[in-house]
Design an enzyme around this catalytic site. Sequence first.
Site, PDB file in Angstrom:
ATOM      1  N   SER B 123       0.833  -1.196   0.000  1.00  0.00           N
ATOM      2  CA  SER B 123       0.000   0.000   0.000  1.00  0.00           C
ATOM      3  C   SER B 123       0.867   1.244   0.000  1.00  0.00           C
ATOM      4  O   SER B 123       2.001   1.219   0.525  1.00  0.00           O
ATOM      5  CB  SER B 123      -0.866  -0.019   1.261  1.00  0.00           C
ATOM      6  OG  SER B 123      -1.401   1.251   1.523  1.00  0.00           O
ATOM      7  N   TYR B 147      -0.617  -0.197  10.145  1.00  0.00           N
ATOM      8  CA  TYR B 147      -0.911  -0.876   8.892  1.00  0.00           C
ATOM      9  C   TYR B 147       0.234  -0.683   7.894  1.00  0.00           C
ATOM     10  O   TYR B 147       0.720  -1.643   7.293  1.00  0.00           O
ATOM     11  CB  TYR B 147      -2.215  -0.308   8.320  1.00  0.00           C
ATOM     12  CG  TYR B 147      -2.611  -0.818   6.958  1.00  0.00           C
ATOM     13  CD1 TYR B 147      -3.274  -2.023   6.809  1.00  0.00           C
ATOM     14  CD2 TYR B 147      -2.348  -0.063   5.814  1.00  0.00           C
ATOM     15  CE1 TYR B 147      -3.652  -2.482   5.546  1.00  0.00           C
ATOM     16  CE2 TYR B 147      -2.728  -0.511   4.555  1.00  0.00           C
ATOM     17  CZ  TYR B 147      -3.374  -1.725   4.431  1.00  0.00           C
ATOM     18  OH  TYR B 147      -3.741  -2.169   3.186  1.00  0.00           O
ATOM     19  N   LYS B 151       2.721  -3.570   6.383  1.00  0.00           N
ATOM     20  CA  LYS B 151       2.892  -3.762   4.942  1.00  0.00           C
ATOM     21  C   LYS B 151       4.368  -3.623   4.558  1.00  0.00           C
ATOM     22  O   LYS B 151       4.873  -4.364   3.708  1.00  0.00           O
ATOM     23  CB  LYS B 151       2.040  -2.750   4.174  1.00  0.00           C
ATOM     24  CG  LYS B 151       0.548  -3.054   4.210  1.00  0.00           C
ATOM     25  CD  LYS B 151       0.248  -4.331   3.444  1.00  0.00           C
ATOM     26  CE  LYS B 151      -1.205  -4.733   3.466  1.00  0.00           C
ATOM     27  NZ  LYS B 151      -1.415  -6.082   2.932  1.00  0.00           N
TER      28      LYS B 151
END
Lengths: 323, 323
Positions: B123, B147, B151
């Site tokens: 992402s 997050y 990632k």
Amino acid sequence: MKILVLGAAGMVGRKLIEHLISIGSLRGEKITGLHAFDVVEPAFESDGFPITVSHGDVADKATVDGMVSAKPDVIFHLAAIVSGEAEADFDKGYRINQGGTQNLFDAVVAREGYTPRVVYASSIAVFGAPFPEAIQDDFHLTPLTSYGTQKAIGELLLADLTRKGHLDGVGLRLPTIVVRPGKPNLAASGFFSNIIREPLAGKRAVLPVSKDVMHWMASPRSAVGFCVRAAEIDGTEIGPRRNLTMPGLAITVGEMIEALGRVAGAEAVARIDEVRDDTIVSIVDNWPRKFHAARAQSLGFVAESSFDEIIQAHIEDELGGSI
Amino acid sequence: MKILVLGAAGMVGRKLIEHLISIGSLRGEKITGLHAFDVVEPAFESDGFPITVSHGDVADKATVDGMVSAKPDVIFHLAAIVSGEAEADFDKGYRINQGGTQNLFDAVVAREGYTPRVVYASSIAVFGAPFPEAIQDDFHLTPLTSYGTQKAIGELLLADLTRKGHLDGVGLRLPTIVVRPGKPNLAASGFFSNIIREPLAGKRAVLPVSKDVMHWMASPRSAVGFCVRAAEIDGTEIGPRRNLTMPGLAITVGEMIEALGRVAGAEAVARIDEVRDDTIVSIVDNWPRKFHAARAQSLGFVAESSFDEIIQAHIEDELGGSI
């Protein structure tokens, strides 16, 4: 001020603890105890604060949790297996370098309201070729070794846990440390130290790469200085980007040898044998040569500005001040 | 050609599988089976190759190992909990996003001589502010969310395991996907889709930020195209830097709304209510706005070049071709 040092028997750990013994305080507070841990039991003599020594495996969760349960104010996490070993033994590298770091962070996170300063030894091995001429502070992490990958993962966790208030971390991307004391070792980077230390001691040394190889270096004394500065700096000064490329000296092997000549004469230089080793040449080709470590410098981290100084530091710290 | 899709019930997973059903082959080989996995059991109808569906927890090692034991040729790893949830539930985020990825990689590494193509959904959340005007491919990873950290850790492992020959990975840093079908959700990025999808359906939508906010977007159709290209590309073309920022469109909310007006008229635009939400404004402030995704573009990854195209793709794929 209670301190925990993981990796206390390594070169930087040992010198850091000796320095802490000599200064007796950190962050303006008297040191009241230090726990020195490594895979082999380290030995220190202190006539000031008490030192606890122990040995074990950082990959063992309970071992690390036990040490953190004493809630040290500052934790220096210097424990790692080196690049060559992490590359040769894939499982061991991840178990010790990623797993050990995870164990430390888990143990801190598990203790609510406990946010120690954690000084994390990362490495310029988080960067892999190709590189620009000088690597800026915003260059991407592109490790080309498992060691560099493991260090980079630790950096990311350190920053996120700091952001979330679980700990107060500072990550240091250490340059290659030169001149390492002790015997020549088989690390691919060993020759950078060997070609200075051995000739100074009247012994021969092998140079396996060409003289135009440039690399990023700092002395053991600077490495200790980085650790102390990292323990003392106000975290808000750093901001959320908690991992810093340490300052160093970008210098070629030829310039190193010229400095050796200036400090110790032509006969010292004559003790270096140029014996090319293609394996080492190809490894070193992927290493960073030069950084523009602007953030760390602006935050008060200081390294040598000439290789003569690095040699002089070795003579003072390891050879009793004269050769 | 056997395929495993983790995260098969998510928007990209679902559309990817529907696309694979329609094309019937991948990497020039007929698809002979596809395993679709998610936390909720996905449902697909195929009159071509057989589809196995199952549900469970990617954080459960045995579950993931069981699926990998069938040795799929291509694995699409799209399973993750979203940014907001990973931020709110620290443990769950690391358990699913880092732990789930680790489980997948461990299961592949454990099978000697098995090196599947692994397409990993990363992402643009691996990047955190402050940013340059356009983010280049060599900009550092500075996530400002758990997050993004999770990632980024997956990216590092993917690259190292590929380098070591344990798998053949390609990581895709996906832009924000717009226009998402379905109902408005509470994700901070939801409004980018809401302000287009809802007015097109004759409903009102709320715009919580100012019209000069710029963001990096691509359509669901492009996201599927990225996954397919990532499955098919020759790994040697990519080299060791296996994680690629996907192309997209840097566009302001104001320009999005102008495109909506061109496609659907002033009455659609009139269905947008500007109601500032300071929380969303401050989150979006830390998001990347614009990339220069040169590497991915040179490697054949293609996104839309205008927002009119993105709206048109939504009308064709979700609204039967007309409004």
